[in-house]
Design a protein around this motif. Structure first.
Motif, PDB file in Angstrom:
ATOM      1  N   VAL A 157       0.494  -1.175   0.196  1.00 59.60           N
ATOM      2  CA  VAL A 157      -0.239   0.128   0.175  1.00 59.60           C
ATOM      3  C   VAL A 157       0.944   1.017   0.210  1.00 59.60           C
ATOM      4  O   VAL A 157       1.933   1.817   0.802  1.00 59.60           O
ATOM      5  N   SER A 174      -0.367   4.952  -0.359  1.00 56.28           N
ATOM      6  CA  SER A 174      -1.033   6.309  -0.315  1.00 56.28           C
ATOM      7  C   SER A 174      -0.500   7.515  -0.468  1.00 56.28           C
ATOM      8  O   SER A 174      -0.061   7.741   0.014  1.00 56.28           O
ATOM      9  N   LYS A 228     -13.461   5.903  -6.724  1.00 52.30           N
ATOM     10  CA  LYS A 228     -12.557   6.433  -5.625  1.00 52.30           C
ATOM     11  C   LYS A 228     -12.510   8.159  -6.589  1.00 52.30           C
ATOM     12  O   LYS A 228     -13.428   9.275  -5.972  1.00 52.30           O
ATOM     13  N   GLN A 281       0.666   8.538  -8.968  1.00 54.25           N
ATOM     14  CA  GLN A 281      -0.151   7.708  -7.893  1.00 54.25           C
ATOM     15  C   GLN A 281      -1.900   8.851  -7.486  1.00 54.25           C
ATOM     16  O   GLN A 281      -2.292   8.404  -7.322  1.00 54.25           O
ATOM     17  N   ILE A 309      -5.304   7.927  -8.124  1.00 54.99           N
ATOM     18  CA  ILE A 309      -6.640   7.636  -6.682  1.00 54.99           C
ATOM     19  C   ILE A 309      -7.893   8.435  -7.805  1.00 54.99           C
ATOM     20  O   ILE A 309      -9.435   8.131  -7.159  1.00 54.99           O
ATOM     21  N   TYR A 323      -1.972  -0.841  -9.195  1.00 51.96           N
ATOM     22  CA  TYR A 323      -2.181   0.322  -8.165  1.00 51.96           C
ATOM     23  C   TYR A 323      -3.329   0.760  -8.737  1.00 51.96           C
ATOM     24  O   TYR A 323      -4.059   0.546  -6.644  1.00 51.96           O
ATOM     25  N   ASN A 325      -6.444   0.331  -4.493  1.00 50.37           N
ATOM     26  CA  ASN A 325      -6.705   1.384  -4.036  1.00 50.37           C
ATOM     27  C   ASN A 325      -8.001   1.742  -3.951  1.00 50.37           C
ATOM     28  O   ASN A 325      -9.515   2.118  -3.252  1.00 50.37           O
ATOM     29  N   LEU A 331      -9.083  -0.894  -1.029  1.00 51.84           N
ATOM     30  CA  LEU A 331      -8.514  -1.235   0.276  1.00 51.84           C
ATOM     31  C   LEU A 331      -8.602  -0.487   0.976  1.00 51.84           C
ATOM     32  O   LEU A 331      -8.988  -0.620   2.386  1.00 51.84           O
TER      33      LEU A 331
END
Length: 295
Positions: free
Chosen positions: A29, A31, A137, A244, A248, A284, A288, A291
């Motif tokens: 993970v 974030s 997300k 990243q 997300i 990835y 997420n 998660l």
């Protein structure tokens, strides 16, 4: 008199109280936001390159943004949690020299702060769907950003103040390694700031050196001395961190993200992304999406 200004602020993402089961089990993970837990029942584990921490009742745990970790619960775990983004005046994280999961013993003020944060920010929990495909997300990030904008100024200040109080609990010298930081020369600080705001453009070490009126080799050695990385590796790290965040928080495709983060093509982007995170961009994104599911 100490006239240092606070150079960091935080934007609330989620805050809630949850009960977790063995579906709370995730590896690698990383974030783009902070995670802060107070455990009141059960047990779990946070592990990473520097070892593991047992999640046990009565303790606070902080995972700084972009810190690699594994999360695991074998049976049952209940926690108060808050997740938040960080903004800094110079683009350098408060925990840039302390990228590891941290643990301290909680006190009554910490518990009261979590409860108060939930009370003044209702509806800020995460999605509880059992179907990962419905947990988009980017929609939730936009929703929570709008909720922050709709807060009264009193709630904005109180929310910020509570997060500052919780963060401050981890800034003790024996935990926080800020005391080891040497002030960076202006040439390095200027280069860091320039990199942060120009990630999507070509960034050459020779140009950064010219901006500082320094020889390229000398500039590179100076940059490495004060950041622990070569300019090239630092640029790649910041580009992947930005990627990243975009993966997300948006629906952008990989080729668009590659372009927005300064990579020449999506294949090179994917290769560097996997090298630095251990996951492909697609993996990835999938991780997420799942998660934060609640058992």
């Amino acid at each position: 008199m100490n006239k240092r200004l606070i150079r960091h602020s935080f934007r609330l993402l989620n805050v809630d109280y949850v009960k977790l089961g063995n579906k709370w089990n995730f590896r690698n993970v990383i974030s783009p936001y902070y995670r802060l837990y107070y455990i009141d029942e059960g047990e779990g584990v946070i592990s990473g390159p520097n070892g593991s921490l047992s999640l046990i009742p009565g303790n606070l745990y902080l995972i700084p943004s972009f810190t690699l970790c594994n999360l695991y619960c074998e049976h049952f775990l209940s926690q108060y949690f808050v997740q938040f983004f960080e903004d800094s005046a110079d683009g350098i994280s408060l925990f840039s020299n302390c990228m590891e999961s941290l643990q301290i013993e909680a006190n009554t003020n910490d518990i009261a702060n979590f409860k108060r944060l939930i009370a003044i920010n209702p509806g800020r929990g995460i999605n509880r769907s059992n179907d990962p495909m419905v947990y988009e997300k980017d929609i939730y990030y936009k929703e929570y950003t709008e909720l922050n904008n709709l807060q009264s100024i009193a709630v904005q200040y109180e929310t910020q103040g509570i997060i500052f109080q919780l963060i401050s609990r981890f800034l003790k010298p024996e935990i926080f390694h800020k005391d080891k930081i040497i002030a960076k020369p202006s040439a390095v600080m200027d280069a860091i700031g320039y990199i942060q705001i120009n990630l999507r453009t070509p960034l050459k070490v020779s140009h950064l050196a010219d901006r500082a009126n320094l020889n390229t080799d000398y500039f590179s050695r100076l940059f490495h001395r004060y950041t622990g990385q070569s300019p090239v590796n630092y640029i790649l790290q910041k580009r992947i961190e930005r990627a990243q965040y975009l993966i997300i928080t948006s629906k952008k495709q990989q080729d668009e993200i590659a372009e927005l983060t300064g990579f020449e093509n999506v294949h090179y982007f994917s290769r560097v992304f996997k090298k630095l995170t251990g996951l492909t961009p697609g993996a990835y994104k999938t991780q997420n999406k799942t998660l934060n599911f609640i058992d």
